[in-house]
Design a protein around this motif. Sequence first.
Motif, short mmCIF file in Angstrom:
data_model
loop_
_atom_site.label_atom_id
_atom_site.label_comp_id
_atom_site.label_asym_id
_atom_site.label_seq_id
_atom_site.Cartn_x
_atom_site.Cartn_y
_atom_site.Cartn_z
N VAL A 145 0.97 -1.13 -0.01
CA VAL A 145 0.05 -0.12 0.04
C VAL A 145 1.01 1.25 -0.06
CG1 VAL A 145 -1.72 1.22 1.21
CG2 VAL A 145 -1.63 -1.10 1.08
N SER A 149 -0.58 10.02 -0.61
CA SER A 149 -1.98 10.62 -0.66
C SER A 149 -2.59 11.28 -1.63
CB SER A 149 -1.94 11.29 0.70
OG SER A 149 -1.09 12.57 0.65
N LYS A 154 -6.59 6.09 -1.78
CA LYS A 154 -5.65 5.00 -1.01
C LYS A 154 -5.11 4.25 -2.55
CE LYS A 154 -5.36 1.29 2.25
NZ LYS A 154 -6.14 0.52 2.88
#
Length: 163
Positions: A145, A149, A154
Amino acid sequence: MHYQIRQVQLSDVERCYEIESLAYPVDEAATKEKIQIRAKQYPEGFIVLEDQNQIIGFINSGCTDHVVMSDDHFKELVGHISSGAHLVIMSVVVDPEFQGQGYAAKLMNAFIDLAKSLNKKSIYLMCKAEYIKLYEKFGFKFTQVSESSHGHAKWYEMQLALI
């Protein structure tokens, strides 16, 4: 389907920006200035797809030896090195009017072939969750991940090893 994939030209920037603006949310789309920087500084890593002499999609990228996907400056090619071992895709985009017809796959396959011809070790990209399976079809693997931002979304980092 009479399409052609070719390297970007500076005269393509306006149309590429138009497609980027149509296909991405406002806070995620690259500015015209960023697209122009990518076309000027690294045309080798920027391909466009034309259908009947109209650009309908493109992929642009930068190169580096040290990939930091969350580095927003890299989107303006700060730290870009043409001889870098890794390509980092900034945009994979098809005009919404032409989506769902296999053009993104044609672009990705051409871009992967281009990366191999440039002797790159790997290709990196960030995508949203709903696109992970799409990129896996091309051999990309989920790595993590992202800390990015960008656009308050996400993001998921993917990598395709070429060597």
